[in-house]
Design a protein around this motif. Structure first.
Motif: not given
Length: 343
Positions: A9-14, A123-124, A134-139, A172-174
């Motif tokens: 279980r990771t934070p992604l699951c939540d 959004l994934l 980087r572009e996806a994170e910025a958007a 990234t921190a995402l």
């Protein structure tokens, strides 16, 4: 995030509302409602592969999924490779049906991201390079799916999966998900040990009972090894010039010889080799054989990742997911996968 006890279980699951950090890739044509629901009901996170599909089919598949499962899901669209008017209708259909999670791929289109984010959706975004990450994170992306060149189907970058994963994690921190060539529990455990919050699997779920892929495609995957795949831009009709895919070698790739790259869609003859009902399928198009396809299936692109050697039978999707997760848990609990990277 602790891994030593074998917990997956990771934070992604939540964030996504699933039990296991395993995402079904949004494989166009293949990841339809039956497969998506099977993965969801077994505890994974499903994605409906709706690239360039008609809004009516998208609505039908969402409805069919909801009759089979009440669990969260995503819809995969590819803004950069879809006619703008069709993309507008696709997104509108999804939002009207209260789709809460979208999955995008290929070049980052900020306007499309802004539209679904403004509507309150998650959004994934799948990326193949650090620049795209980087572009996806910025958007405004919420999760980055780092797709390495080991993946089957359309491949956006040229970096091995775990090299790209490490690089994206460092920038990234995402939440980051690993994708490409991961077909067993060893791959999941390794990704988590690197600091990923999950994995995305395509080939492993293509070769399942619920997949909408043609049985011929499934059987070819089962008998294949990773070295039986090639990267080529030779299956490019219907996509932008230079778009690369990983497929199993076949009679078409053999005609390419060493020239696997450099194919210009403007110079490819439109030769019909198969059909889905009344819809013709062209040689060197991106269309893979589905349950409904008839014709010369061998000449069609048989998408397959380098993890094919780990798949030796067609099984229910729940069985594949359960086996993958059990293997990962055992490796993590035994300490055979030493955590590295971020925790």
């Amino acid at each position: 995030m602790t891994l030593e006890d074998g917990s997956l279980r990771t934070p992604l699951c939540d964030l996504l509302g699933c039990e296991y950090p395993v995402i079904l890739a949004g494989m166009g044509g293949v990841a339809r409602s039956e497969l998506a629901a099977a993965v969801a009901n077994a505890g994974g996170f499903p994605t409906l592969g709706m690239v360039r599909e008609a809004p009516s089919l998208i609505a039908s598949e969402i409805g069919a999924y909801r009759r089979l499962s009440n669990r969260p899901f995503a819809v995969n669209l590819i803004p950069a490779a879809t006619d703008p008017d069709l993309l507008d209708q696709q997104i509108e259909t999804c939002l009207a049906m209260e789709v809460a999670v979208f999955s995008f791929f290929w070049d980052v289109v900020p306007e499309a991201i802004a539209r679904v984010k403004t509507a309150g959706a998650l959004l994934l975004h799948q990326v193949g390079t650090l620049r795209a990450a980087r572009e996806a994170e910025a958007a405004g992306a919420d999760v980055l799916i780092a797709q390495g060149q080991d993946a089957g189907g359309h491949v956006h970058g040229r970096t091995p999966t775990f090299d790209l994963l490490r690089a994206v994690l460092d920038t990234t921190a995402l939440s980051v998900v690993a994708s490409g060539g991961i077909s067993n529990g060893k791959g999941l455990a390794r990704a988590l040990s690197f600091g990923a919050q999950g994995v995305q699997c395509g080939t492993a779920f293509l070769a399942t009972a619920e997949s909408f892929a043609h049985d011929y495609h499934k059987q070819r995957v089962v008998t294949a090894q990773g070295e039986d795949t090639v990267l080529t831009d030779g299956f490019v009709l219907n996509w932008p010039k230079g778009s690369v895919v990983r497929v199993l070698r076949n009679s078409v790739t053999e005609t390419f010889g060493p020239a696997l790259m450099g194919h210009d869609p403007e110079r490819i003859a439109h030769k019909v080799i198969a059909r889905d009902g009344l819809i013709p399928r062209l040689r060197q198009s991106t269309d893979s054989p589905l349950r409904t396809t008839t014709g010369d299936l061998e000449q069609m692109p048989l998408y397959c990742g380098t993890g094919a050697g780990e798949i030796d039978e067609i099984v229910p999707a729940a069985q594949r997911l359960n086996t993958l997760c059990a293997e990962a848990q055992a490796r993590l609990a035994s300490g055979r996968q030493t955590p590295v990277g971020r925790t």
